[in-house]
Write a protein that holds these residues in place. Structure first.
Motif, PDB file in Angstrom:
ATOM      1  N   THR A  54       0.792  -1.225   0.000  1.00 27.40           N
ATOM      2  CA  THR A  54       0.000   0.000   0.000  1.00 27.40           C
ATOM      3  C   THR A  54       0.829   1.284   0.000  1.00 27.40           C
ATOM      4  N   LEU A  55       2.144   1.171   0.120  1.00 25.92           N
ATOM      5  CA  LEU A  55       2.965   2.375   0.152  1.00 25.92           C
ATOM      6  C   LEU A  55       4.389   2.075  -0.300  1.00 25.92           C
ATOM      7  N   LYS A  90       2.627   7.599  -0.031  1.00 26.73           N
ATOM      8  CA  LYS A  90       1.314   6.975   0.133  1.00 26.73           C
ATOM      9  C   LYS A  90       0.452   7.348  -1.065  1.00 26.73           C
ATOM     10  N   PHE A  91      -0.693   6.723  -1.151  1.00 26.78           N
ATOM     11  CA  PHE A  91      -1.613   6.995  -2.247  1.00 26.78           C
ATOM     12  C   PHE A  91      -2.935   7.507  -1.688  1.00 26.78           C
ATOM     13  N   TYR A  95      -2.725  14.866  -5.053  1.00 22.72           N
ATOM     14  CA  TYR A  95      -1.313  15.075  -4.761  1.00 22.72           C
ATOM     15  C   TYR A  95      -1.165  15.989  -3.544  1.00 22.72           C
ATOM     16  N   ILE A 104       2.013  12.225  -0.794  1.00 21.57           N
ATOM     17  CA  ILE A 104       0.781  11.529  -1.179  1.00 21.57           C
ATOM     18  C   ILE A 104       0.573  11.729  -2.675  1.00 21.57           C
ATOM     19  N   LEU A 105       0.508  10.621  -3.402  1.00 23.63           N
ATOM     20  CA  LEU A 105       0.292  10.635  -4.843  1.00 23.63           C
ATOM     21  C   LEU A 105      -1.137  10.190  -5.130  1.00 23.63           C
ATOM     22  N   HIS A 107      -4.233   8.117  -6.662  1.00 21.95           N
ATOM     23  CA  HIS A 107      -4.402   6.717  -7.078  1.00 21.95           C
ATOM     24  C   HIS A 107      -4.220   6.628  -8.584  1.00 21.95           C
ATOM     25  N   THR A 109      -1.278   6.631 -10.081  1.00 23.56           N
ATOM     26  CA  THR A 109       0.051   7.116 -10.445  1.00 23.56           C
ATOM     27  C   THR A 109       0.991   5.925 -10.550  1.00 23.56           C
ATOM     28  N   TYR A 110       1.833   5.948 -11.568  1.00 22.62           N
ATOM     29  CA  TYR A 110       2.705   4.793 -11.794  1.00 22.62           C
ATOM     30  C   TYR A 110       4.184   5.124 -11.656  1.00 22.62           C
TER      31      TYR A 110
END
Length: 179
Positions: A54-55, A90-91, A95, A104-105, A107, A109-110
């Motif tokens: 998750t991170l 984290k997502f 941003y 925090i990016l 959801h 994001t790759y």
């Protein structure tokens, strides 16, 4: 600011676990940021990316030197720099980089770009007061240092003035120390 591709990590294809990345930072990196305090740069960046479900945990470690000018003599010298930094990615919904060590990016994001973190890590590793090592140990021979020595107040003259004082005042000085 344009992102440098070599500092972008596509984490979507990485397996869960630790991954090592190494970067070599030179003067061109700081020219990209339009930072002109360094004459030359030679820094190695070791990055350990620990991908979890998750991170992401990133551990930066820098070591090397930057060539800067002395604040006293303006002589260039190589200042060794070392620094470490941990970042958690984290997502979330949007941003957010308001926290120092949490990014925090959104959801989906790759990839993550780390150039700003490396830049700040190097800048913060350089001391605020930049003094040539030759000034501290007295081995640097510079015209500026000679001029500073010539213009500095002399301590001997101050002691001589104190000795010229009437000796009767010495007993009054004892009263100050006898408290």
């Amino acid at each position: 600011m344009k992102l440098l591709k070599e500092f972008t990590i596509p984490f979507v294809g990485l397996k869960v676990g630790k991954h090592h990345f190494e970067y070599k930072v030179e003067q061109a990196f700081f020219e990209h940021f339009e930072y002109e305090d360094f004459n030359d740069v030679n820094i190695n960046v070791d990055l350990v990316l620990d991908k979890k479900s998750t991170l992401l945990e990133l551990h930066f470690k820098i070591s090397g030197w930057v060539n800067i000018n002395c604040d006293l003599t303006n002589e260039p010298f190589n200042q060794p720099v070392e620094n470490e930094f941990d970042l958690v990615v984290k997502f979330g919904d949007e941003y957010n980089d308001e926290n120092i060590d949490i990014l925090i990016l959104p959801h989906g994001t790759y990839e993550v770009n780390i150039q700003q973190y490396i830049y700040e890590l190097i800048i913060l590793a350089v001391p605020i007061k930049r003094i040539h090592p030759g000034v501290e140990d007295g081995t640097l021979d510079s015209e500026i240092l000679d001029k500073l020595e010539e213009l500095s107040p002399k301590l001997k003259e101050k002691k001589e003035k104190e000795e010229d004082i009437d000796p009767r005042w010495n007993t009054l000085k004892k009263l100050l120390t006898d408290k």
